[in-house]
Design a protein around this motif. Structure first.
Motif, PDB file in Angstrom:
ATOM      1  N   PRO A 283       3.615 -15.002   0.904  1.00  0.00           N
ATOM      2  CA  PRO A 283       4.923 -15.659   1.068  1.00  0.00           C
ATOM      3  C   PRO A 283       5.921 -14.765   1.792  1.00  0.00           C
ATOM      4  O   PRO A 283       5.965 -13.557   1.579  1.00  0.00           O
ATOM      5  CB  PRO A 283       5.361 -15.916  -0.377  1.00  0.00           C
ATOM      6  N   LEU A 284       6.741 -15.396   2.647  1.00  0.00           N
ATOM      7  CA  LEU A 284       7.825 -14.715   3.339  1.00  0.00           C
ATOM      8  C   LEU A 284       9.162 -15.339   2.930  1.00  0.00           C
ATOM      9  O   LEU A 284       9.189 -16.334   2.202  1.00  0.00           O
ATOM     10  CB  LEU A 284       7.651 -14.843   4.859  1.00  0.00           C
TER      11      LEU A 284
ATOM     12  N   MET B  96       0.837  -1.183   0.000  1.00  0.00           N
ATOM     13  CA  MET B  96       0.000   0.000   0.000  1.00  0.00           C
ATOM     14  C   MET B  96       0.882   1.245   0.000  1.00  0.00           C
ATOM     15  O   MET B  96       1.714   1.405   0.885  1.00  0.00           O
ATOM     16  CB  MET B  96      -0.890  -0.001   1.235  1.00  0.00           C
ATOM     17  N   ASN B  97       0.672   2.100  -0.987  1.00  0.00           N
ATOM     18  CA  ASN B  97       1.563   3.230  -1.143  1.00  0.00           C
ATOM     19  C   ASN B  97       1.072   4.489  -0.460  1.00  0.00           C
ATOM     20  O   ASN B  97       1.834   5.414  -0.245  1.00  0.00           O
ATOM     21  CB  ASN B  97       1.768   3.516  -2.632  1.00  0.00           C
TER      22      ASN B  97
ATOM     23  N   ARG C  81      -0.102  -3.280   9.396  1.00  0.00           N
ATOM     24  CA  ARG C  81       0.180  -4.626   8.879  1.00  0.00           C
ATOM     25  C   ARG C  81       1.033  -4.579   7.612  1.00  0.00           C
ATOM     26  O   ARG C  81       1.804  -5.493   7.345  1.00  0.00           O
ATOM     27  CB  ARG C  81      -1.147  -5.350   8.624  1.00  0.00           C
ATOM     28  N   SER C  82       0.932  -3.493   6.864  1.00  0.00           N
ATOM     29  CA  SER C  82       1.729  -3.375   5.642  1.00  0.00           C
ATOM     30  C   SER C  82       3.224  -3.314   5.949  1.00  0.00           C
ATOM     31  O   SER C  82       4.053  -3.653   5.099  1.00  0.00           O
ATOM     32  CB  SER C  82       1.309  -2.142   4.845  1.00  0.00           C
TER      33      SER C  82
ATOM     34  N   PRO D 117       7.246  -6.611   0.772  1.00  0.00           N
ATOM     35  CA  PRO D 117       7.013  -5.405  -0.035  1.00  0.00           C
ATOM     36  C   PRO D 117       6.234  -5.657  -1.325  1.00  0.00           C
ATOM     37  O   PRO D 117       5.375  -4.851  -1.693  1.00  0.00           O
ATOM     38  CB  PRO D 117       8.437  -4.914  -0.333  1.00  0.00           C
ATOM     39  N   ALA D 118       6.483  -6.763  -1.976  1.00  0.00           N
ATOM     40  CA  ALA D 118       5.801  -7.048  -3.240  1.00  0.00           C
ATOM     41  C   ALA D 118       4.308  -7.309  -3.043  1.00  0.00           C
ATOM     42  O   ALA D 118       3.540  -7.282  -4.008  1.00  0.00           O
ATOM     43  CB  ALA D 118       6.447  -8.245  -3.935  1.00  0.00           C
ATOM     44  N   TYR D 119       3.902  -7.564  -1.812  1.00  0.00           N
ATOM     45  CA  TYR D 119       2.498  -7.900  -1.531  1.00  0.00           C
ATOM     46  C   TYR D 119       1.869  -6.930  -0.540  1.00  0.00           C
ATOM     47  O   TYR D 119       0.836  -7.235   0.056  1.00  0.00           O
ATOM     48  CB  TYR D 119       2.403  -9.328  -0.967  1.00  0.00           C
ATOM     49  N   SER D 120       2.465  -5.750  -0.368  1.00  0.00           N
ATOM     50  CA  SER D 120       1.971  -4.823   0.647  1.00  0.00           C
ATOM     51  C   SER D 120       0.529  -4.397   0.395  1.00  0.00           C
ATOM     52  O   SER D 120      -0.207  -4.070   1.326  1.00  0.00           O
ATOM     53  CB  SER D 120       2.872  -3.594   0.730  1.00  0.00           C
ATOM     54  N   ASP D 121       0.105  -4.392  -0.888  1.00  0.00           N
ATOM     55  CA  ASP D 121      -1.274  -4.007  -1.189  1.00  0.00           C
ATOM     56  C   ASP D 121      -2.274  -5.067  -0.749  1.00  0.00           C
ATOM     57  O   ASP D 121      -3.483  -4.820  -0.723  1.00  0.00           O
ATOM     58  CB  ASP D 121      -1.433  -3.718  -2.683  1.00  0.00           C
TER      59      ASP D 121
END
Length: 217
Positions: free
Chosen positions: A56-57, A1-2, A37-38, A43-47
């Motif tokens: 995935p981690l 989320m930006n 939570r973000s 980072p690739a899935y923050s949205d």
């Protein structure tokens, strides 16, 4: 989320879903609202941080969906003054939320990478009452003392009776039980005397709890 707005929208949507499941614990909801939570999502899935999706981690691990994470914390029955043990640090999100409610949180992961990343995020948020350490989640003596609550975000093959002595009287443990290749049952175990009272909650699919710390990662 930006953007701050999208963070708020994701949180608002999550809160609506939780209320739909009958979860209205103001203390838990406030703790979740105070824990972005973000920050813990990859980072690739923050949205997707506030979605119900598993993310995935590093180290081949994963971050449970937001709904399941907070549903488990609700079932755990967290309160002020408690000491909490978490087995399976993962992203560190659940430990961070618990640290805003309980007196002390110890979270253990077999992967040094995940433990260090979580520790950095706890420090960033100014959480002084949560400790991340590397260890064997099957070793009941990996940490000293007893706990009011134990949360395990992995699955035991059978009843984890060796953890009875790690709980205070009427202490509660949430974990999954069942074979790795099948859906397991999330259970709430309450200590009564020298045994557990078991309450089956709902099916889940967790990775099995492994009995060693990772040698490299």
């Amino acid at each position: 989320m930006n953007s701050r707005l999208s963070e708020k929208e994701g949180l608002a949507s999550l809160m609506l879903r939780l209320r739909g499941e009958g979860i209205s614990d103001r203390t838990l909801i406030l703790a979740a609202e105070q824990t972005p939570r973000s920050l813990f999502a990859p980072p690739a899935y923050s949205d997707l941080a506030y979605s119900g999706r598993t993310l995935p981690l590093d180290c081949g691990e994963y971050m449970e969906g937001a709904d399941l994470s907070l549903r488990m914390l609700h079932l755990l029955g967290l309160g002020a003054g408690q000491r909490v043990l978490e087995i399976g640090t993962g992203s560190g999100f659940t430990a961070a939320v618990m640290a805003r409610i309980a007196d002390r949180v110890v979270t253990i992961d077999r992967y040094r990478t995940l433990s260090q990343l979580a520790g950095q995020k706890f420090e960033h948020l100014g959480l002084k009452n949560v400790v991340a350490q590397v260890g064997n989640g099957l070793d009941k003596d990996a940490v000293d003392g007893t706990f009011d609550r134990i949360l395990v975000t992995a699955a035991f093959d059978s009843m984890p009776r060796m953890f009875v002595e790690k709980l205070v009287s009427r202490g509660v443990m949430i974990t999954a039980i069942g074979p790795a290749e099948e859906p397991q049952m999330l259970v709430r175990l309450t200590k009564t005397g020298s045994r557990f009272e078991r309450e089956d909650l709902f099916p889940v699919r967790f990775q099995p709890l492994l009995g060693t710390a990772a040698a490299v990662l």
